[in-house]
Design an enzyme around this catalytic site. Structure first.
Site, mmCIF file in Angstrom:
data_model
loop_
_atom_site.group_PDB
_atom_site.id
_atom_site.type_symbol
_atom_site.label_atom_id
_atom_site.label_comp_id
_atom_site.label_asym_id
_atom_site.label_seq_id
_atom_site.Cartn_x
_atom_site.Cartn_y
_atom_site.Cartn_z
ATOM 1 N N ASP A 181 0.785 -1.313 0.014
ATOM 2 C CA ASP A 181 -0.126 -0.140 0.091
ATOM 3 C C ASP A 181 0.814 1.307 0.042
ATOM 4 O O ASP A 181 2.197 1.241 0.539
ATOM 5 C CB ASP A 181 -0.825 0.105 1.341
HETATM 6 N N1 URA Z 1 -1.235 -5.882 4.004
HETATM 7 C C1 URA Z 1 -1.690 -4.623 3.893
HETATM 8 O O1 URA Z 1 -2.668 -4.454 4.247
HETATM 9 N N2 URA Z 1 -1.056 -3.672 3.288
HETATM 10 C C2 URA Z 1 0.236 -3.993 2.581
HETATM 11 O O2 URA Z 1 0.755 -3.162 2.273
HETATM 12 C C3 URA Z 1 0.816 -5.279 2.528
HETATM 13 C C4 URA Z 1 -0.046 -6.379 3.206
#
Ligand code: URA
Length: 253
Positions: free
Chosen positions: A106
Site C-alpha cells: 500500500d
Molecule cells: N497488507 C496490507 O494491509 N497492506 C500492505 O501493504 C501489505 C499487506
C-alpha cells in the site's frame, strides 16, 4: 552462439528512447555496432557479443535486473502513475525500462519490495499455490482479543467473509497502557488486498504502521533506509532460484 535481437529493440529495452525515437536515431547514423555505423533498425545484434554505441557511448546490456527496495511511504507500487512517484522511478541506476514490482505494498506501507523484469520469478513468488511467507512488522492500536494469536493461527475469516489461511502472530511489544500501539510480527502466506490491515480490523485493531521485512528467502537489508535500494547479491539470487525446488506447505514458523 548467444541470442540475437533487433537493434531498435535492444536500444528501446535499454532506455535509449521510445521505439520510434530509437529508429530515428539509428537512421540518422547515431548508432554504431562494433565501431561501424548501422542505419538499419532491424539489424540483428547479439547483446552478449557485440558492442553497441549511441553517440559514441557504449550502451551496456542487462537481460535481467533484480533490486531490493526499501519502499518508503507515499510511493505507489506500480510502473506508471500520473500523480505519485512509483517504486520503479526510485531505481535510478536501472538499465532496463521494463522493470516492475513483484507484488504490491500500500502507499503508506514501507519495506521490502523486489523490483525486477523477471516475469517467471515474479510468478513463482506470487503464485498462491507456492505459499511464500511474507513477514510484516506492524504497529497496532485498539484492544486485541486475548486469543488473537490462536485465531490468526486457525485461519481468520475477514468481515466480508473471506476465509484466510493460517497466519503466525508474535508480539514484540504488548503495552499495558490503553491507546499505545502494540508491535507485532505477522507471517502470512497469501497476499489478499490490504490483508494485514483487514486482519487486524477483523479483531478490533487498527494498523497505524506497516513494514514488510521479508518475502520468501529475501529479508530486508537493514542498511537500506526507506527509499534506498541495492542490487540483489549472488547469494540472494541463488536462494530465489532454489525456491523452484522447494515444496509448498505449512511447515510452522
Ligand atoms: N497488507 C496490507 O494491509 N497492506 C500492505 O501493504 C501489505 C499487506
Amino acid at each position: 552462439m548467444g541470442k540475437s535481437m533487433r537493434l531498435d529493440k535492444f536500444l528501446t529495452e535499454m532506455k535509449c528512447g521510445s521505439r520510434s525515437e530509437v529508429k530515428e536515431r539509428i537512421r540518422r547514423g547515431s548508432v554504431c555496432v562494433d565501431g561501424q555505423p548501422v542505419l538499419d533498425p532491424g539489424f540483428r545484434v547479439d547483446p552478449e557479443e557485440m558492442r553497441v554505441a549511441l553517440n559514441g557511448e557504449t550502451v551496456g546490456w542487462a537481460e535481467t535486473e533484480y533490486y531490493m527496495l526499501n519502499k518508503p511511504q507515499g510511493v505507489v507500487s506500480a510502473t506508471e502513475d500520473s500523480l505519485h512517484t512509483t517504486v520503479v522511478d526510485l531505481i535510478a541506476d536501472s538499465r532496463r525500462k521494463d522493470l516492475f514490482p513483484v507484488g504490491r505494498l500500500d502507499i503508506d506501507t514501507e519495506g521490502l519490495l523486489l523490483i525486477t523484469n523477471d516475469g517467471a520469478l515474479a510468478h513463482r513468488l506470487l503464485s498462491p499455490n507456492r505459499k511464500v511467507d511474507k513477514v510484516y512488522l506492524a504497529h497496532v492500536t485498539g484492544r486485541l482479543p486475548a486469543d488473537v494469536v490462536e485465531r490468526f493461527a486457525e485461519g481468520l475469516t475477514l468481515k466480508d467473509g473471506t476465509a484466510l489461511r493460517p497466519a503466525s502472530l508474535t508480539f514484540l511489544k504488548n503495552p499495558e497502557e490503553a491507546g499505545a500501539a502494540a508491535e507485532v510480527l505477522l507471517t502470512i502466506r497469501e497476499g489478499k488486498f490490504h490483508q494485514v490491515k483487514r486482519m487486524f480490523e477483523a479483531v478490533g485493531g487498527t494498523v497505524v504502521y506497516l513494514k514488510r521485512v521479508s518475502m520468501g528467502p529475501l529479508s530486508l537489508d537493514k542498511a537500506l533506509k526507506p527509499g534506498q535500494y541495492r542490487a540483489l547479491t549472488e547469494d540472494e539470487l541463488s536462494r530465489l532460484a532454489g525456491m523452484q525446488s522447494q515444496k509448498a506447505g505449512w511447515g510452522g514458523v
